[in-house]
Design a protein around this motif. Structure first.
Motif, PDB file in Angstrom:
ATOM      1  N   MET A   3      68.275  69.966  38.943  1.00 18.74           N
ATOM      2  CA  MET A   3      68.506  70.634  37.668  1.00 18.74           C
ATOM      3  C   MET A   3      69.999  70.916  37.532  1.00 18.74           C
ATOM      4  SD  MET A   3      66.891  74.253  36.310  1.00 18.74           S
ATOM      5  CE  MET A   3      65.224  73.759  36.563  1.00 18.74           C
ATOM      6  N   THR A   6      74.075  74.538  34.592  1.00 23.23           N
ATOM      7  CA  THR A   6      74.091  75.261  33.320  1.00 23.23           C
ATOM      8  C   THR A   6      72.665  75.590  32.865  1.00 23.23           C
ATOM      9  OG1 THR A   6      74.245  73.138  32.175  1.00 23.23           O
ATOM     10  CG2 THR A   6      76.303  74.351  32.539  1.00 23.23           C
ATOM     11  N   SER A   7      71.751  74.680  33.113  1.00 27.82           N
ATOM     12  CA  SER A   7      70.344  74.947  32.791  1.00 27.82           C
ATOM     13  C   SER A   7      69.804  76.068  33.670  1.00 27.82           C
ATOM     14  CB  SER A   7      69.501  73.691  32.995  1.00 27.82           C
ATOM     15  OG  SER A   7      69.915  72.668  32.130  1.00 27.82           O
TER      16      SER A   7
END
Length: 98
Positions: A3, A6-7
């Motif tokens: 992932m 930023t997510s």
């Protein structure tokens, strides 16, 4: 599958806000709960007497870390997927006649 950071920050922020609202009422006392406390003129009777935002932030941080940890573990291990949540089954295939 990794992932993006930023997510991760955005999802953790959502978990933190949710956690803050969940832990906010824990331990609050109203003037009716405290003997001898009088409500000043212009204040609501339901306003908390012992509001402590630092304690709420600390509790929200711990709860958000736990929730995000579970979320990320599920993301990495794929324990529950979108297909598992599809209770209506696959949509019928339509022949569009092209």
């Amino acid at each position: 599958m990794a992932m993006q950071w930023t997510s991760m920050v955005a999802i953790y922020g959502l978990f933190w806000v949710l956690s803050a609202f969940l832990v906010m009422p824990v331990g609050l006392r109203t003037p009716g709960d405290v003997k001898g406390h009088t409500v000043a003129k212009g204040h609501a009777d339901s306003a908390p007497v012992n509001f402590r935002p630092r304690v709420i932030a600390a509790r929200a941080t711990v709860l958000a870390l736990a929730l995000f940890g579970l979320y990320y573990a599920n993301y990495a291990e794929q324990w529950i997927t979108v297909e598992d949540l599809n209770v209506f089954g696959r949509p019928p295939v339509q022949d569009l006649g092209y």
